[in-house]
Design an enzyme around this catalytic site. Structure first.
Site, mmCIF file in Angstrom:
data_model
loop_
_atom_site.group_PDB
_atom_site.id
_atom_site.type_symbol
_atom_site.label_atom_id
_atom_site.label_comp_id
_atom_site.label_asym_id
_atom_site.label_seq_id
_atom_site.Cartn_x
_atom_site.Cartn_y
_atom_site.Cartn_z
ATOM 1 C CD GLU A 160 -5.995 1.072 1.840
ATOM 2 O OE1 GLU A 160 -6.845 1.764 1.272
ATOM 3 O OE2 GLU A 160 -5.679 -0.097 2.002
ATOM 4 N NE ARG B 284 -4.109 -1.994 0.111
ATOM 5 C CZ ARG B 284 -4.192 -3.239 -0.321
ATOM 6 N NH1 ARG B 284 -3.106 -3.480 -0.929
ATOM 7 N NH2 ARG B 284 -5.288 -3.869 -0.287
ATOM 8 C CB SER C 37 -8.937 -1.360 3.776
ATOM 9 O OG SER C 37 -9.150 -2.659 3.321
HETATM 10 P P1 FAD Z 1 -8.529 8.850 -5.648
HETATM 11 O O1 FAD Z 1 -9.312 8.265 -4.523
HETATM 12 O O2 FAD Z 1 -9.014 9.708 -6.459
HETATM 13 O O3 FAD Z 1 -7.006 9.317 -5.203
HETATM 14 C C1 FAD Z 1 -6.201 8.619 -4.347
HETATM 15 C C2 FAD Z 1 -4.887 9.453 -4.249
HETATM 16 O O4 FAD Z 1 -4.288 9.426 -5.452
HETATM 17 C C3 FAD Z 1 -5.116 10.736 -3.926
HETATM 18 O O5 FAD Z 1 -4.059 11.230 -3.040
HETATM 19 C C4 FAD Z 1 -4.863 11.377 -5.221
HETATM 20 O O6 FAD Z 1 -4.643 12.805 -5.153
HETATM 21 C C5 FAD Z 1 -3.980 10.567 -5.864
HETATM 22 N N1 FAD Z 1 -4.142 10.437 -7.317
HETATM 23 C C6 FAD Z 1 -5.201 9.791 -7.996
HETATM 24 N N2 FAD Z 1 -4.966 9.928 -9.312
HETATM 25 C C7 FAD Z 1 -3.773 10.663 -9.642
HETATM 26 C C8 FAD Z 1 -2.970 10.896 -10.580
HETATM 27 N N3 FAD Z 1 -3.416 10.747 -11.906
HETATM 28 N N4 FAD Z 1 -1.881 11.609 -10.514
HETATM 29 C C9 FAD Z 1 -1.330 11.805 -9.196
HETATM 30 N N5 FAD Z 1 -1.772 11.477 -8.109
HETATM 31 C C10 FAD Z 1 -3.174 10.964 -8.423
HETATM 32 N N6 FAD Z 1 -7.597 -0.647 -2.849
HETATM 33 C C11 FAD Z 1 -6.870 -1.761 -2.872
HETATM 34 O O7 FAD Z 1 -5.581 -1.660 -3.069
HETATM 35 N N7 FAD Z 1 -7.299 -2.838 -2.866
HETATM 36 C C12 FAD Z 1 -8.591 -3.274 -2.807
HETATM 37 O O8 FAD Z 1 -8.961 -4.245 -2.651
HETATM 38 C C13 FAD Z 1 -9.597 -1.938 -2.687
HETATM 39 N N8 FAD Z 1 -10.684 -2.320 -2.446
HETATM 40 C C14 FAD Z 1 -11.791 -1.129 -2.493
HETATM 41 C C15 FAD Z 1 -12.928 -1.513 -2.161
HETATM 42 C C16 FAD Z 1 -13.814 -0.289 -2.052
HETATM 43 C C17 FAD Z 1 -15.203 -0.681 -2.136
HETATM 44 C C18 FAD Z 1 -13.512 0.907 -2.281
HETATM 45 C C19 FAD Z 1 -14.400 2.083 -2.138
HETATM 46 C C20 FAD Z 1 -12.001 1.303 -2.237
HETATM 47 C C21 FAD Z 1 -11.043 0.042 -2.327
HETATM 48 N N9 FAD Z 1 -9.819 0.356 -2.339
HETATM 49 C C22 FAD Z 1 -8.948 -0.727 -2.559
HETATM 50 C C23 FAD Z 1 -9.254 1.829 -2.448
HETATM 51 C C24 FAD Z 1 -9.220 2.356 -3.954
HETATM 52 O O9 FAD Z 1 -10.165 1.584 -4.808
HETATM 53 C C25 FAD Z 1 -7.805 2.289 -4.221
HETATM 54 O O10 FAD Z 1 -7.019 3.177 -3.590
HETATM 55 C C26 FAD Z 1 -7.880 3.193 -6.013
HETATM 56 O O11 FAD Z 1 -6.655 2.806 -6.428
HETATM 57 C C27 FAD Z 1 -7.949 4.692 -5.720
HETATM 58 O O12 FAD Z 1 -8.472 5.110 -7.094
HETATM 59 P P2 FAD Z 1 -8.956 6.508 -7.383
HETATM 60 O O13 FAD Z 1 -8.868 6.775 -8.775
HETATM 61 O O14 FAD Z 1 -10.582 6.523 -6.711
HETATM 62 O O15 FAD Z 1 -7.909 7.357 -6.566
HETATM 63 N N1 EPU Z 2 -11.064 -10.428 9.836
HETATM 64 C C1 EPU Z 2 -11.911 -10.255 10.890
HETATM 65 N N2 EPU Z 2 -12.946 -9.401 11.045
HETATM 66 C C2 EPU Z 2 -13.293 -8.472 10.005
HETATM 67 C C3 EPU Z 2 -12.536 -8.572 8.756
HETATM 68 C C4 EPU Z 2 -11.459 -9.439 8.497
HETATM 69 O O1 EPU Z 2 -11.439 -11.184 11.752
HETATM 70 O O2 EPU Z 2 -14.143 -7.898 10.291
HETATM 71 C C5 EPU Z 2 -10.186 -11.165 9.398
HETATM 72 C C6 EPU Z 2 -10.602 -12.260 8.553
HETATM 73 O O3 EPU Z 2 -11.455 -13.362 9.133
HETATM 74 C C7 EPU Z 2 -9.369 -12.771 7.903
HETATM 75 C C8 EPU Z 2 -8.452 -11.583 8.005
HETATM 76 O O4 EPU Z 2 -8.984 -10.793 8.830
HETATM 77 O O5 EPU Z 2 -8.793 -13.758 8.659
HETATM 78 C C9 EPU Z 2 -8.256 -10.934 6.322
HETATM 79 O O6 EPU Z 2 -9.461 -10.509 6.086
HETATM 80 P P1 EPU Z 2 -9.884 -10.360 4.602
HETATM 81 O O7 EPU Z 2 -9.474 -11.440 3.626
HETATM 82 O O8 EPU Z 2 -11.064 -9.757 4.351
HETATM 83 O O9 EPU Z 2 -8.865 -9.183 4.053
HETATM 84 P P2 EPU Z 2 -8.229 -7.656 4.772
HETATM 85 O O10 EPU Z 2 -7.020 -8.113 5.117
HETATM 86 O O11 EPU Z 2 -9.423 -7.337 5.717
HETATM 87 C C10 EPU Z 2 -7.281 -6.805 2.603
HETATM 88 C C11 EPU Z 2 -7.313 -5.574 2.028
HETATM 89 C C12 EPU Z 2 -8.233 -5.086 0.986
HETATM 90 C C13 EPU Z 2 -8.239 -6.591 0.067
HETATM 91 C C14 EPU Z 2 -8.455 -7.869 0.702
HETATM 92 C C15 EPU Z 2 -8.288 -8.980 -0.243
HETATM 93 C C16 EPU Z 2 -5.849 -3.963 3.240
HETATM 94 C C17 EPU Z 2 -5.764 -2.998 4.110
HETATM 95 N N3 EPU Z 2 -6.969 -4.445 2.959
HETATM 96 O O12 EPU Z 2 -8.327 -6.909 3.367
HETATM 97 O O13 EPU Z 2 -8.026 -4.175 0.088
HETATM 98 O O14 EPU Z 2 -9.440 -6.292 -0.807
HETATM 99 O O15 EPU Z 2 -7.248 -7.856 1.629
HETATM 100 O O16 EPU Z 2 -6.951 -9.258 -0.763
HETATM 101 O O17 EPU Z 2 -4.561 -4.678 3.079
HETATM 102 C C18 EPU Z 2 -8.603 -1.906 0.342
HETATM 103 O O18 EPU Z 2 -7.264 -1.645 0.500
HETATM 104 O O19 EPU Z 2 -9.164 -1.102 0.317
HETATM 105 C C19 EPU Z 2 -9.023 -3.334 0.492
HETATM 106 C C20 EPU Z 2 -10.326 -3.387 0.389
#
Ligand code: FAD
Ligand code: EPU
Length: 338
Positions: free
Chosen positions: A334, A164, A238
């Site tokens: 994050e 991250r 997250s």
């Molecule tokens: P923004 O929120 O618009 O921007 C994020 C940051 O990047 C800001 O600081 C912004 O200034 C900068 N930025 C954006 N675009 C540019 C650019 N072109 N040039 C320079 N700076 C820029 N993240 C994960 O890693 N794994 C996940 O599984 C995951 N699951 C998600 C699930 C949900 C439901 C949600 C809502 C979010 C999740 N995220 C996850 C977080 C998010 O989707 C990612 O961080 C994504 O890459 C953000 O993209 P964005 O375009 O919306 O960025």
């Molecule tokens: N867990 C709990 N309680 C909860 C949530 C999770 O006990 O409420 C435990 C689960 O049981 C499991 C462990 O935590 O043992 C991991 O959970 P999960 O697989 O859901 O993944 P996570 O670590 O909670 C991370 C990323 C997600 C990504 C998933 C899948 C981070 C900060 N988050 O979540 O990314 O989608 O793994 O790879 O690393 C994001 O960055 O926005 C994001 C959603």
């Protein structure tokens, strides 16, 4: 150049926070960049670049210019029988790119299905999910340096990707506009089903030899089963990173809490599940007025209806404090706090 003064940012952040920016500019064509940068300099205002707004929390009105990145385009740079190199404009929607690759049978992105946001933000925090991080696919990040408008490309190594994190979130924060990202993908899939939940999902569906589309669909169902859809409930995924601790701390915690999830990420380093820590502190599903902690995933803070960014930020501070008190572990946010 398309510009709007005193504009609501609610449509531009997935938390759905109600706030305003002094000005919002849409960047639709690469040819507009020089003019836009000149204008921003003249105005002498703070700049915030936004993609999909899915990883930001606005805690107040933004007294500056928000630049919405809408640069579009996917181009094949080169290909042979094994690999394909793509260059993708920063304003492409991430999941649309994943679907494009699946359609073309370019393997590598399928585990990153359904992550909200745009391609330009993907290197920022090195998006990751289900055993894959985007650093595994990025070859180069192409930018414009905001200070002087120079074109600067960063190789994968130069981006210093980590869990991250990248230079764009650390040493080079707010200094570059990412305009496109180059990716290397594969024509014969190297499927990554190391994340247990993917295998379970495939078994449930009766799929024994999956293709990249099957993996993508498995990931999509897992995500839909626990993560709130930002179109229905405001959130930014997250809210915290999973904390990384040394072995001594990990062993201490294991002794006290035998069921604590821990993942080996280095010889003496363990990653803990922040969701588990937060749930053990009693926060999971907690609702305060119109915001709270999601009932299915404790790592996700939610805005049910017009909570302020400050309320959500303050809740995150309380969560950090209680996890620190119970486990002696410091959670790090994050989400980008604005
Ligand atoms: P923004 O929120 O618009 O921007 C994020 C940051 O990047 C800001 O600081 C912004 O200034 C900068 N930025 C954006 N675009 C540019 C650019 N072109 N040039 C320079 N700076 C820029 N993240 C994960 O890693 N794994 C996940 O599984 C995951 N699951 C998600 C699930 C949900 C439901 C949600 C809502 C979010 C999740 N995220 C996850 C977080 C998010 O989707 C990612 O961080 C994504 O890459 C953000 O993209 P964005 O375009 O919306 O960025
Ligand atoms: N867990 C709990 N309680 C909860 C949530 C999770 O006990 O409420 C435990 C689960 O049981 C499991 C462990 O935590 O043992 C991991 O959970 P999960 O697989 O859901 O993944 P996570 O670590 O909670 C991370 C990323 C997600 C990504 C998933 C899948 C981070 C900060 N988050 O979540 O990314 O989608 O793994 O790879 O690393 C994001 O960055 O926005 C994001 C959603």
């Amino acid at each position: 150049m398309n510009s709007l003064k005193n504009t609501s940012l609610k449509p531009y952040n997935t938390f759905g926070i109600v706030c305003q920016a002094s000005e919002v500019i849409e960047l639709n064509m690469i040819e507009e960049i020089a003019e836009v940068l000149r204008y921003i300099k003249q105005q002498n205002k703070t700049l915030l670049i936004l993609g999909g707004g899915s990883n930001v929390l606005f805690t107040r009105d933004f007294n500056g210019i928000v630049l919405l990145n809408n640069l579009k385009g996917i181009q094949v740079l080169s290909e042979d029988s094994n690999e394909v190199m793509l260059t993708v404009s920063a304003g492409e929607v991430w999941h649309d790119l994943v679907l494009y690759c699946i359609e073309k049978n370019y393997a590598g992105m399928e585990n990153l299905s359904l992550i909200p946001g745009k391609v330009g933000a993907s290197p920022m925090q090195n998006i990751g999910a289900y055993g894959v991080e985007v650093k595994d696919l990025i070859t180069q990040v192409n930018t414009i340096r905001l200070a002087d408008g120079a074109k600067v490309s960063f190789s994968n190594e130069e981006c210093k990707f980590d869990y991250r994190s990248s230079i764009f979130k650390t040493t080079h924060k707010n200094q570059y506009l990412i305009v496109s990202v180059d990716f290397k993908l594969y024509k014969s899939p190297k499927l990554n089903t190391s994340y247990g939940a993917i295998n379970n999902e495939l078994i449930t569906k009766g799929i024994s030899s999956p293709n990249i589309k099957d993996i993508s669909e498995a990931v999509i169902s897992i995500r839909r089963s626990k993560l709130p859809d930002p179109a229905k409930i405001g959130n930014a995924g997250s809210f915290f990173k999973n904390p990384v601790v040394d072995l001594t701390t990990a062993n201490r915690l294991r002794k006290e809490y035998p069921t604590i999830p821990q993942y080996e990420v280095g010889e003496n380093i363990r990653k803990l599940a922040a969701g588990w820590l937060i749930e053990q502190c009693g926060w999971k599903g907690k609702t305060i007025d119109n915001y709270g902690v999601h009932k299915l995933q404790a790592l996700v803070l939610v805005n049910y209806n017009d909570a302020t960014g400050k309320q959500i930020f303050d809740l995150s501070t309380k969560i950090i404090d209680s996890v620190k008190e119970k486990f002696g572990v410091e959670l790090e946010r994050e989400v980008n706090i604005i």
